[in-house]
Write a protein that holds these residues in place. Sequence first.
Motif, PDB file in Angstrom:
ATOM      1  N   ASP A  15       1.392  -1.394   0.145  1.00  0.00           N
ATOM      2  CA  ASP A  15       0.040  -0.126   0.032  1.00  0.00           C
ATOM      3  C   ASP A  15       0.790   0.883   0.298  1.00  0.00           C
ATOM      4  OD1 ASP A  15      -2.347   1.754   0.243  1.00  0.00           O
ATOM      5  OD2 ASP A  15      -2.557   1.508   2.468  1.00  0.00           O
ATOM      6  N   ARG A  16       1.561   1.867  -0.756  1.00  0.00           N
ATOM      7  CA  ARG A  16       1.645   3.448  -1.155  1.00  0.00           C
ATOM      8  C   ARG A  16       1.137   3.924  -0.908  1.00  0.00           C
ATOM      9  NH1 ARG A  16       5.661   2.029  -7.342  1.00  0.00           N
ATOM     10  NH2 ARG A  16       3.702   0.093  -7.585  1.00  0.00           N
ATOM     11  N   LYS A  17      -0.351   4.445  -1.382  1.00  0.00           N
ATOM     12  CA  LYS A  17      -0.846   5.715  -1.288  1.00  0.00           C
ATOM     13  C   LYS A  17      -0.861   5.953   0.149  1.00  0.00           C
ATOM     14  CE  LYS A  17      -4.407   2.835  -3.843  1.00  0.00           C
ATOM     15  NZ  LYS A  17      -5.561   2.907  -3.755  1.00  0.00           N
ATOM     16  N   GLY A  18      -1.281   5.679   1.350  1.00  0.00           N
ATOM     17  CA  GLY A  18      -0.926   6.101   2.855  1.00  0.00           C
ATOM     18  C   GLY A  18       0.566   6.649   2.927  1.00  0.00           C
ATOM     19  N   LEU A  30       8.022   7.462  -4.485  1.00  0.00           N
ATOM     20  CA  LEU A  30       7.474   6.020  -3.968  1.00  0.00           C
ATOM     21  C   LEU A  30       6.115   5.578  -4.598  1.00  0.00           C
ATOM     22  CD1 LEU A  30       7.626   3.398  -2.435  1.00  0.00           C
ATOM     23  CD2 LEU A  30       6.444   4.334  -0.409  1.00  0.00           C
ATOM     24  N   LYS A  31       5.051   6.745  -4.380  1.00  0.00           N
ATOM     25  CA  LYS A  31       4.297   6.517  -5.499  1.00  0.00           C
ATOM     26  C   LYS A  31       4.360   6.359  -6.290  1.00  0.00           C
ATOM     27  CE  LYS A  31       1.549   8.376  -0.856  1.00  0.00           C
ATOM     28  NZ  LYS A  31       1.300  10.562  -0.373  1.00  0.00           N
ATOM     29  N   GLU A  32       4.786   7.612  -7.614  1.00  0.00           N
ATOM     30  CA  GLU A  32       4.074   8.052  -8.884  1.00  0.00           C
ATOM     31  C   GLU A  32       6.052   7.017  -9.792  1.00  0.00           C
ATOM     32  OE1 GLU A  32       3.388  11.931  -9.382  1.00  0.00           O
ATOM     33  OE2 GLU A  32       2.137  11.745  -8.370  1.00  0.00           O
ATOM     34  N   GLN A  33       7.294   6.656  -8.782  1.00  0.00           N
ATOM     35  CA  GLN A  33       8.128   7.121  -9.911  1.00  0.00           C
ATOM     36  C   GLN A  33       9.045   5.368  -9.673  1.00  0.00           C
ATOM     37  OE1 GLN A  33      10.783   9.285 -10.057  1.00  0.00           O
ATOM     38  NE2 GLN A  33      12.445   8.690 -11.348  1.00  0.00           N
ATOM     39  N   ALA A  34       9.301   5.189  -8.814  1.00  0.00           N
ATOM     40  CA  ALA A  34       9.612   4.408  -8.099  1.00  0.00           C
ATOM     41  C   ALA A  34       9.616   2.318  -9.532  1.00  0.00           C
ATOM     42  CB  ALA A  34       9.241   3.513  -5.866  1.00  0.00           C
ATOM     43  N   GLY A  35       8.107   2.215  -8.893  1.00  0.00           N
ATOM     44  CA  GLY A  35       7.651   1.242  -9.921  1.00  0.00           C
ATOM     45  C   GLY A  35       8.292   1.674 -11.110  1.00  0.00           C
ATOM     46  N   ALA A  42      16.647   0.803 -13.318  1.00  0.00           N
ATOM     47  CA  ALA A  42      17.333   2.373 -12.485  1.00  0.00           C
ATOM     48  C   ALA A  42      17.695   1.717 -11.256  1.00  0.00           C
ATOM     49  CB  ALA A  42      16.957   3.318 -13.070  1.00  0.00           C
ATOM     50  N   ALA A  43      16.813   1.350 -10.708  1.00  0.00           N
ATOM     51  CA  ALA A  43      17.157   1.011  -9.592  1.00  0.00           C
ATOM     52  C   ALA A  43      16.058  -0.035  -8.516  1.00  0.00           C
ATOM     53  CB  ALA A  43      16.981   2.341  -8.545  1.00  0.00           C
ATOM     54  N   LEU A  44      16.283  -0.299  -7.579  1.00  0.00           N
ATOM     55  CA  LEU A  44      15.712  -2.050  -6.789  1.00  0.00           C
ATOM     56  C   LEU A  44      14.676  -0.500  -6.196  1.00  0.00           C
ATOM     57  CD1 LEU A  44      16.869  -4.864  -6.995  1.00  0.00           C
ATOM     58  CD2 LEU A  44      15.595  -4.331  -8.898  1.00  0.00           C
ATOM     59  N   CYS A  45      14.205  -1.053  -5.299  1.00  0.00           N
ATOM     60  CA  CYS A  45      12.443  -0.076  -4.221  1.00  0.00           C
ATOM     61  C   CYS A  45      12.588  -1.813  -3.362  1.00  0.00           C
ATOM     62  CB  CYS A  45      11.562   0.372  -4.622  1.00  0.00           C
ATOM     63  SG  CYS A  45      11.014   0.959  -3.160  1.00  0.00           S
ATOM     64  N   TYR A  46      13.096  -1.497  -1.955  1.00  0.00           N
ATOM     65  CA  TYR A  46      12.118  -2.237  -0.768  1.00  0.00           C
ATOM     66  C   TYR A  46      12.082  -1.863   0.326  1.00  0.00           C
ATOM     67  CZ  TYR A  46      15.752  -4.715  -3.316  1.00  0.00           C
ATOM     68  OH  TYR A  46      17.406  -5.764  -3.935  1.00  0.00           O
ATOM     69  N   VAL A  47      10.659  -1.762   0.593  1.00  0.00           N
ATOM     70  CA  VAL A  47      10.115  -1.094   1.205  1.00  0.00           C
ATOM     71  C   VAL A  47       9.703  -2.388   3.291  1.00  0.00           C
ATOM     72  CG1 VAL A  47       8.564  -0.557  -0.227  1.00  0.00           C
ATOM     73  CG2 VAL A  47       7.945  -2.997   0.601  1.00  0.00           C
ATOM     74  N   ALA A  48       9.859  -1.822   4.089  1.00  0.00           N
ATOM     75  CA  ALA A  48       9.740  -2.506   5.476  1.00  0.00           C
ATOM     76  C   ALA A  48       7.918  -2.115   5.799  1.00  0.00           C
ATOM     77  CB  ALA A  48      10.158  -1.482   6.369  1.00  0.00           C
ATOM     78  N   HIS A  49       6.881  -2.880   5.660  1.00  0.00           N
ATOM     79  CA  HIS A  49       5.949  -2.669   5.780  1.00  0.00           C
ATOM     80  C   HIS A  49       5.630  -3.583   7.205  1.00  0.00           C
ATOM     81  CE1 HIS A  49       4.567  -7.201   4.617  1.00  0.00           C
ATOM     82  NE2 HIS A  49       5.882  -6.873   4.058  1.00  0.00           N
ATOM     83  N   GLU A  50       4.289  -3.357   8.101  1.00  0.00           N
ATOM     84  CA  GLU A  50       4.353  -4.670   9.241  1.00  0.00           C
ATOM     85  C   GLU A  50       3.741  -6.023   8.873  1.00  0.00           C
ATOM     86  OE1 GLU A  50       1.683  -1.509  12.192  1.00  0.00           O
ATOM     87  OE2 GLU A  50       0.880  -1.425   9.981  1.00  0.00           O
ATOM     88  N   GLN A  51       4.186  -6.904   9.368  1.00  0.00           N
ATOM     89  CA  GLN A  51       3.680  -8.020   9.609  1.00  0.00           C
ATOM     90  C   GLN A  51       2.470  -8.000   9.368  1.00  0.00           C
ATOM     91  OE1 GLN A  51       5.723 -10.267  12.209  1.00  0.00           O
ATOM     92  NE2 GLN A  51       7.378 -10.281  12.174  1.00  0.00           N
ATOM     93  N   SER A  53       0.438  -6.470   8.072  1.00  0.00           N
ATOM     94  CA  SER A  53      -0.406  -5.830   7.033  1.00  0.00           C
ATOM     95  C   SER A  53       0.629  -5.462   5.786  1.00  0.00           C
ATOM     96  CB  SER A  53      -1.313  -4.226   7.516  1.00  0.00           C
ATOM     97  OG  SER A  53       0.114  -3.213   7.446  1.00  0.00           O
ATOM     98  N   ASN A  54       0.041  -5.109   4.942  1.00  0.00           N
ATOM     99  CA  ASN A  54       0.932  -4.024   3.244  1.00  0.00           C
ATOM    100  C   ASN A  54       1.270  -3.079   3.629  1.00  0.00           C
ATOM    101  OD1 ASN A  54       1.384  -6.766   2.664  1.00  0.00           O
ATOM    102  ND2 ASN A  54      -0.796  -6.504   1.103  1.00  0.00           N
ATOM    103  N   ARG A  55       0.853  -1.997   4.664  1.00  0.00           N
ATOM    104  CA  ARG A  55       0.994  -1.172   5.003  1.00  0.00           C
ATOM    105  C   ARG A  55       2.645  -0.445   5.191  1.00  0.00           C
ATOM    106  NH1 ARG A  55       0.337   3.178  10.344  1.00  0.00           N
ATOM    107  NH2 ARG A  55       0.821   4.547   9.532  1.00  0.00           N
ATOM    108  N   ILE A  56       3.238   0.048   4.228  1.00  0.00           N
ATOM    109  CA  ILE A  56       4.271   0.593   4.190  1.00  0.00           C
ATOM    110  C   ILE A  56       5.224   1.449   5.219  1.00  0.00           C
ATOM    111  CG2 ILE A  56       6.386   1.524   2.521  1.00  0.00           C
ATOM    112  CD1 ILE A  56       4.402   1.146  -0.396  1.00  0.00           C
ATOM    113  N   ALA A  57       6.118   1.164   6.306  1.00  0.00           N
ATOM    114  CA  ALA A  57       6.617   1.871   7.227  1.00  0.00           C
ATOM    115  C   ALA A  57       7.980   2.738   6.460  1.00  0.00           C
ATOM    116  CB  ALA A  57       6.893   0.681   8.043  1.00  0.00           C
ATOM    117  N   GLY A  58       8.138   2.197   5.333  1.00  0.00           N
ATOM    118  CA  GLY A  58       9.582   2.838   4.694  1.00  0.00           C
ATOM    119  C   GLY A  58       9.811   2.339   3.430  1.00  0.00           C
ATOM    120  N   TYR A  59      11.126   2.220   3.110  1.00  0.00           N
ATOM    121  CA  TYR A  59      11.313   2.410   1.574  1.00  0.00           C
ATOM    122  C   TYR A  59      13.030   2.680   2.179  1.00  0.00           C
ATOM    123  CZ  TYR A  59      11.276   6.186  -1.054  1.00  0.00           C
ATOM    124  OH  TYR A  59      11.091   7.697  -1.092  1.00  0.00           O
ATOM    125  N   TYR A  60      13.747   1.864   0.992  1.00  0.00           N
ATOM    126  CA  TYR A  60      14.622   1.899   0.296  1.00  0.00           C
ATOM    127  C   TYR A  60      14.979   1.848  -1.111  1.00  0.00           C
ATOM    128  CZ  TYR A  60      17.090  -1.155   1.552  1.00  0.00           C
ATOM    129  OH  TYR A  60      17.928  -3.423   1.035  1.00  0.00           O
TER     130      TYR A  60
END
Length: 166
Positions: A15-18, A30-35, A42-51, A53-60
């Motif tokens: 869930d990127r929207k929130g 995260l919302k518009e360009q990462a994909g 060009a880059a890989l994106c990794y997300v931390a999400h709560e176990q 849920s799919n709510r994203i807590a952080g990314y790099y």
Amino acid sequence: MTARFVIEALASQHDRKGFSCGVFALDRYLKEQAGQDIKRRAALCYVAHEQESNRIAGYYTLSAGDVALRDMPEEIARRLPRYPVVPVARVGRLAIDTAFQGKRLGAAMLWDAANRALRAEMGVFALAVDAKDEVAAAFYRHHGFVIFDSQPLKLFMPLNAVVQAS
């Protein structure tokens, strides 16, 4: 703190929207360009999400890069091969949702990035970052990153430091 999170590659179920870290450019990325960056490799994106849920807590983001050997501090440069550039894994963006800031998730994500760089089947000397400001640079220095002599907002951490800490 990080036991309640899973860190994995960004996928459609996340869930990127929130997501909101308080920095418009990082939220928008995260919302518009990462994909698109992932599709183009060009880059890989990794997300931390709560176990639970799919709510994203952080990314790099992580990508391949290089840095000029002449920009390295002399005590490190003298131990490296005399190539004009040194291969690095570059953390291009690192952001934590405001609800999760101050809980060491950023440190866990840096550790994850370093370990992914170590597992890559290619030569990578260091993890490198371009801090957006002095506050971000202080965060990276706190976690063992070293500044390039001529560029105080550009930092790196030799991956052998991660191996020794493991």
